[in-house]
Design an enzyme around this catalytic site. Structure first.
Site, PDB file in Angstrom:
ATOM      1  CD  GLU A  38      -3.267   3.320  -5.554  1.00 47.89           C
ATOM      2  OE1 GLU A  38      -4.337   2.705  -5.682  1.00 47.89           O
ATOM      3  OE2 GLU A  38      -2.192   2.754  -5.329  1.00 47.89           O
ATOM      4  NE  ARG A  63      -4.315  -1.140  -0.108  1.00 46.11           N
ATOM      5  CZ  ARG A  63      -4.414  -2.084  -1.039  1.00 46.11           C
ATOM      6  NH1 ARG A  63      -3.390  -2.345  -1.833  1.00 46.11           N
ATOM      7  NH2 ARG A  63      -5.527  -2.776  -1.194  1.00 46.11           N
ATOM      8  CG  HIS A 108      -2.833  -0.546  -7.087  1.00 48.85           C
ATOM      9  ND1 HIS A 108      -3.353   0.100  -5.984  1.00 48.85           N
ATOM     10  CD2 HIS A 108      -2.888  -1.877  -6.775  1.00 48.85           C
ATOM     11  CE1 HIS A 108      -3.711  -0.796  -5.075  1.00 48.85           C
ATOM     12  NE2 HIS A 108      -3.443  -2.005  -5.542  1.00 48.85           N
TER      13      HIS A 108
HETATM   14  N1  LIG Z   1      -0.587  -4.115  -5.360  1.00 48.37           N
HETATM   15  C1  LIG Z   1      -1.663  -4.889  -5.414  1.00 48.37           C
HETATM   16  O1  LIG Z   1      -2.299  -5.026  -6.461  1.00 48.37           O
HETATM   17  C2  LIG Z   1      -2.061  -5.668  -4.183  1.00 48.37           C
HETATM   18  C3  LIG Z   1      -2.933  -6.763  -4.330  1.00 48.37           C
HETATM   19  C4  LIG Z   1      -3.248  -7.527  -3.212  1.00 48.37           C
HETATM   20  C5  LIG Z   1      -2.755  -7.159  -1.959  1.00 48.37           C
HETATM   21  N2  LIG Z   1      -1.973  -6.052  -1.844  1.00 48.37           N
HETATM   22  C6  LIG Z   1      -1.456  -5.653  -0.529  1.00 48.37           C
HETATM   23  O2  LIG Z   1      -0.442  -6.584  -0.154  1.00 48.37           O
HETATM   24  C7  LIG Z   1      -0.307  -6.521   1.275  1.00 48.37           C
HETATM   25  C8  LIG Z   1      -0.157  -7.930   1.835  1.00 48.37           C
HETATM   26  O3  LIG Z   1      -1.322  -8.686   1.557  1.00 48.37           O
HETATM   27  P1  LIG Z   1      -1.489 -10.185   2.151  1.00 48.37           P
HETATM   28  O4  LIG Z   1      -2.692 -10.760   1.481  1.00 48.37           O
HETATM   29  O5  LIG Z   1      -0.208 -10.899   2.098  1.00 48.37           O
HETATM   30  O6  LIG Z   1      -1.841  -9.846   3.664  1.00 48.37           O
HETATM   31  P2  LIG Z   1      -1.772 -10.854   4.920  1.00 48.37           P
HETATM   32  O7  LIG Z   1      -2.704 -10.278   5.921  1.00 48.37           O
HETATM   33  O8  LIG Z   1      -1.958 -12.253   4.473  1.00 48.37           O
HETATM   34  O9  LIG Z   1      -0.272 -10.692   5.433  1.00 48.37           O
HETATM   35  C9  LIG Z   1       0.194  -9.519   6.026  1.00 48.37           C
HETATM   36  C10 LIG Z   1       1.268  -9.906   7.001  1.00 48.37           C
HETATM   37  O10 LIG Z   1       1.850  -8.699   7.513  1.00 48.37           O
HETATM   38  C11 LIG Z   1       2.135  -8.937   8.894  1.00 48.37           C
HETATM   39  N3  LIG Z   1       2.265  -7.670   9.597  1.00 48.37           N
HETATM   40  C12 LIG Z   1       1.298  -6.880  10.112  1.00 48.37           C
HETATM   41  N4  LIG Z   1       1.845  -5.800  10.688  1.00 48.37           N
HETATM   42  C13 LIG Z   1       3.169  -5.918  10.543  1.00 48.37           C
HETATM   43  C14 LIG Z   1       4.264  -5.116  10.929  1.00 48.37           C
HETATM   44  N5  LIG Z   1       4.088  -3.975  11.593  1.00 48.37           N
HETATM   45  N6  LIG Z   1       5.510  -5.518  10.610  1.00 48.37           N
HETATM   46  C15 LIG Z   1       5.710  -6.682   9.930  1.00 48.37           C
HETATM   47  N7  LIG Z   1       4.710  -7.505   9.560  1.00 48.37           N
HETATM   48  C16 LIG Z   1       3.457  -7.106   9.843  1.00 48.37           C
HETATM   49  C17 LIG Z   1       0.960  -9.782   9.380  1.00 48.37           C
HETATM   50  O11 LIG Z   1       1.309 -10.479  10.557  1.00 48.37           O
HETATM   51  C18 LIG Z   1       0.749 -10.706   8.199  1.00 48.37           C
HETATM   52  O12 LIG Z   1       1.474 -11.916   8.332  1.00 48.37           O
HETATM   53  C19 LIG Z   1      -1.505  -5.743   1.789  1.00 48.37           C
HETATM   54  O13 LIG Z   1      -1.112  -4.408   2.071  1.00 48.37           O
HETATM   55  C20 LIG Z   1      -2.454  -5.737   0.611  1.00 48.37           C
HETATM   56  O14 LIG Z   1      -3.315  -4.626   0.628  1.00 48.37           O
HETATM   57  C21 LIG Z   1      -1.615  -5.303  -2.924  1.00 48.37           C
END
Ligand SMILES: NC(=O)c1ccc[n+]([C@@H]2O[C@H](COP(=O)([O-])OP(=O)(O)OC[C@H]3O[C@@H](n4cnc5c(N)ncnc54)[C@H](O)[C@@H]3O)[C@@H](O)[C@H]2O)c1
Length: 334
Positions: free
Chosen positions: A268, A239, A287
């Site tokens: 965005e 994000r 994105h």
């Molecule tokens: N660019 C895109 O098109 C796109 C698409 C899908 C998801 N995303 C983004 O990707 C990111 C990850 O998604 P995901 O499905 O893997 O999420 P998820 O919830 O499966 O994993 C996130 C992980 O981050 C960890 N976490 C939380 N706070 C933390 C911190 N302060 N320090 C370190 N680790 C921490 C959590 O424990 C968890 O294991 C999200 O921000 C999501 O919005 C982006």
């Protein structure tokens, strides 16, 4: 039952319209991304199910709803939704975290490799040196062998752990930071975790995969950038809010770090004065990490599945707020 879409990114929703017509469901798709609150409220006032992409789901809006029983967020993140307002209204927020894990992991890896091998900036070097009739690589170097480098993964959930699993055979040393990872999952992945400062200080490449929370907002800032090696790269497909972009632009201009690759923006689309636009060592994608033809269709199928679940009084598969059940149609609020 009525399904209202506030905004969508598909070229059209004819496929959904056909399916919902077969099911006898009224369907009202809109494009209200930049519309005033009153227009969104008018469009959604009698919805049983609201499907949202980017429109802000505010308390003010939720309080206008008479019969909504599920909100479905088209995507993984839900920072445009007031979860507490939905809690207070007894409406679950369905989100879809599992339609594009492969794609985002692939994009992060593409950006890691493109950064380390300087794929984008070396094209500029080629153009410029060819135009000048030279064969001159000095602006393309240094490039370091990736095998043996330290790859920092911040956030080791669905996507971060997939990046780890896919890259295991590439010879990286991994520095994984995720204070919330369960011991069971850590053992399953066979990793040790480190703190965030260790990642910033020691990693050659950092990829971010945390959710946007008060804790992670501007996690990449002047302080953490100052810890990084001048040869290090940072990749953000999570994000935009995770990065203080002014600080990142300064770090790139001053060669404090070697480069950045970014798929996500705090605003965005980013405005024309976005600080990284003119930056030679920044790779920018719009994105689109989530996107593939496969994932684009998969999310549409899942949204229909979730609508079907709501019709049958079943809770969503993934709920972001604290409401874990779905009201029956008849139980309208007013
Ligand atoms: N660019 C895109 O098109 C796109 C698409 C899908 C998801 N995303 C983004 O990707 C990111 C990850 O998604 P995901 O499905 O893997 O999420 P998820 O919830 O499966 O994993 C996130 C992980 O981050 C960890 N976490 C939380 N706070 C933390 C911190 N302060 N320090 C370190 N680790 C921490 C959590 O424990 C968890 O294991 C999200 O921000 C999501 O919005 C982006």
């Amino acid at each position: 039952m009525k399904v209202v879409v506030t905004d969508y990114i598909e070229p059209d929703l004819e496929w959904e319209a056909g399916k919902l017509a077969e099911w006898g469901v009224e369907f009202a798709p809109h494009q209200l991304k930049f519309a005033p609150h009153e227009d969104v409220a008018a469009a959604t006032s009698d919805a049983d199910v609201v499907v949202v992409n980017m429109v802000p789901i505010t308390r003010q809006l939720v309080e206008t709803w008479a019969r909504c029983r599920t909100v479905i967020r088209h995507g993984v993140g839900y920072d445009n939704v007031d979860l507490k307002a939905l809690d207070d209204a007894g409406i679950p927020l369905c989100y879809i975290p599992d339609y594009c894990v492969e794609e985002v992991a692939e994009q992060a890896i593409a950006l890691i490799f493109a950064s380390a091998r300087r794929v984008v900036s070396t094209r500029k070097v080629l153009d410029e040196s060819s135009a000048a009739g030279r064969w001159d690589f000095k602006d393309a170097i240094p490039i370091f062998r990736m095998a043996g480098q330290k790859l920092g993964i911040i956030g080791c959930g669905r996507i971060g752990s997939r990046v780890y699993e896919k890259l295991k055979s590439f010879g990286f040393k991994f520095l994984v930071c995720d204070p919330y990872l369960s011991d069971e999952r850590r053992l399953e992945l066979g990793i040790e975790t480190v703190d965030k400062e260790t990642v910033f200080r020691e990693a050659d490449l950092i990829t971010i995969h945390t959710p946007l929370t008060p804790e992670t907002r501007h996690m990449v800032n002047r302080g953490t950038l100052a810890l990084m090696k001048p040869t290090a790269y940072i990749v953000n497909t999570a994000r935009g809010g995770m990065v203080d972009v002014e600080a990142l632009a300064d770090a790139l201009q001053q060669r404090r770090i070697a480069g950045a690759a970014v798929d996500v923006y705090e605003t965005e689309p980013p405005t024309a004065d976005y600080p990284l636009f003119g930056e030679r060592n920044a790779i920018l994608t719009p994105h689109l990490a989530w996107y593939s033809e496969n994932a684009g269709m998969r999310i549409r199928e899942i949204i229909l599945l979730e609508i079907e679940r709501a019709m049958n009084g079943l809770p969503p598969r993934y709920i972001a707020n604290s409401v874990k059940s779905v009201r029956k149609t008849a139980e309208v609020r007013r």
